[in-house]
Scaffold this active site. Structure first.
Site, PDB file in Angstrom:
ATOM      1  CE1 TYR A   1     -63.163  82.840  26.540  1.00 44.93           C
ATOM      2  CE2 TYR A   1     -64.644  84.451  27.567  1.00 44.93           C
ATOM      3  CZ  TYR A   1     -64.666  83.748  26.280  1.00 44.93           C
ATOM      4  OH  TYR A   1     -64.314  84.709  25.536  1.00 44.93           O
TER       5      TYR A   1
ATOM      6  CE  LYS B   1     -61.289  85.901  25.264  1.00 42.50           C
ATOM      7  NZ  LYS B   1     -59.889  85.752  24.228  1.00 42.50           N
TER       8      LYS B   1
END
Length: 327
Positions: free
Chosen positions: A207, A211
């Site tokens: 994750y 990002k």
């Protein structure tokens, strides 16, 4: 064995420590209040993941200002329900839903083709949809899910819509690409030889990496647009810790606690949407020089040093173009 445990546990510890720090800062600071934004009559916006959470609040506000908003989302029932709610609230709202699955490159291409066939302008592209802490898995095209959905799907969507965005902008009324990122990028790491996390998998690390990739893309795109003199800008936004369904994949005890904690301590989706809306609509960010950057709680903020490295950004850009078979 110890190395595997370290690869799994370290990202978890780092992410939750960062989350605690972000939450404390958030609690000690006043939420950004969105100034009155100008009418958006005649403008067209695409918002991915606009059926709920922050995306829904963004669509709702844009529609109230007169923009024609297209929600791109995977869940048709949820998207159509969002359209109905907004149209019931604002009788003159121009809101619609079109199927878009960012985990499928074919779906992204079909979405863009369908949009271009209508010969509409495109003034705002808001890359908002995302996934977080999914179990290990692959998209339809074989990419790690966080990398494929949060970053690569949005990269392709933006790339295919760039010409329309450029053609729709003009001096004094630049088109805008707004990427909804996260403070998690600060502990992300881009490994160009392992973008699919094949060597070791951690949902928390994946994750964060996605990002960071999204932030690099946003920054490099803005530099390219400035150098080319195009009436289009690109920026990234961190909405903060917001009470949305994004956290539903937390470890079960934490997930149960989070639902209570979020209601008490996190920002509401409407509060999370304010900086996103500011980046998309504010006249103060008009033009290449004023646009761009990374925005948190209504202010431009510095990111981690590697994020400023143009060569790293370019390397990821070129690798992404190759992965997607673009020219």
């Amino acid at each position: 064995m110890l190395s595997a445990i370290r690869c799994y546990l370290l990202p978890i510890i780092k992410l939750y420590l960062l989350a605690l720090k972000v939450l404390l800062v958030q609690l000690l600071s006043r939420p950004f209040r969105l100034p009155v934004m100008p009418r958006q009559d005649g403008k067209v916006a695409i918002v991915t993941g606009g059926g709920r959470g922050i995306g829904y609040e963004v669509v709702r506000h844009m529609a109230r200002l007169g923009a024609h908003v297209i929600i791109g989302g995977r869940d048709e029932q949820e998207g159509l329900a969002a359209v109905r709610r907004i149209c019931e609230e604002y009788k003159e709202a121009k809101v619609e839903f079109t199927k878009l699955d960012l985990a499928s490159l074919q779906s992204v291409r079909q979405f863009v083709q369908s949009f271009k066939e209508r010969d509409l302008p495109l003034n705002i592209l808001l890359n908002n949809a995302g996934v977080m802490l999914l179990p290990e898995g692959r998209t339809e095209d074989g990419f790690e899910q966080h990398f494929g959905v949060n970053y690569l799907g949005h990269f392709l969507l933006t790339w295919l819509l760039l010409d329309t965005l450029k053609d729709s902008g003009k001096c004094g009324y630049f088109s805008r690409v707004v990427n909804v990122s996260s403070s998690a990028h600060r502990i992300g790491e881009i490994r160009l030889n392992d973008l699919n996390s094949c060597q070791s998998y951690s949902a928390h690390a994946a994750y964060c990496h996605s990002k960071l990739a999204q932030l690099w893309f946003s920054s490099h795109l803005h530099q390219e647009l400035q150098c080319g003199g195009f009436p289009l800008s690109s920026c990234a936004v961190d909405p903060g810790m917001v009470d949305t369904a994004l956290y539903r994949h937390l470890w079960t005890p934490l997930c149960l606690a989070q639902s209570t904690i979020a209601r008490l301590l996190f920002r509401t989706p409407a509060e999370g949407a304010t900086t996103v809306l500011f980046a998309a609509l504010s006249p103060a960010l008009e033009g290449g020089e004023c646009g761009g950057g990374y925005w948190v709680n209504g202010h431009r903020e510095m990111t981690t040093p590697p994020s400023f490295d143009p060569q790293l950004q370019l390397s990821l850009w070129e690798t992404s173009v190759q992965l997607l078979g673009l020219q």
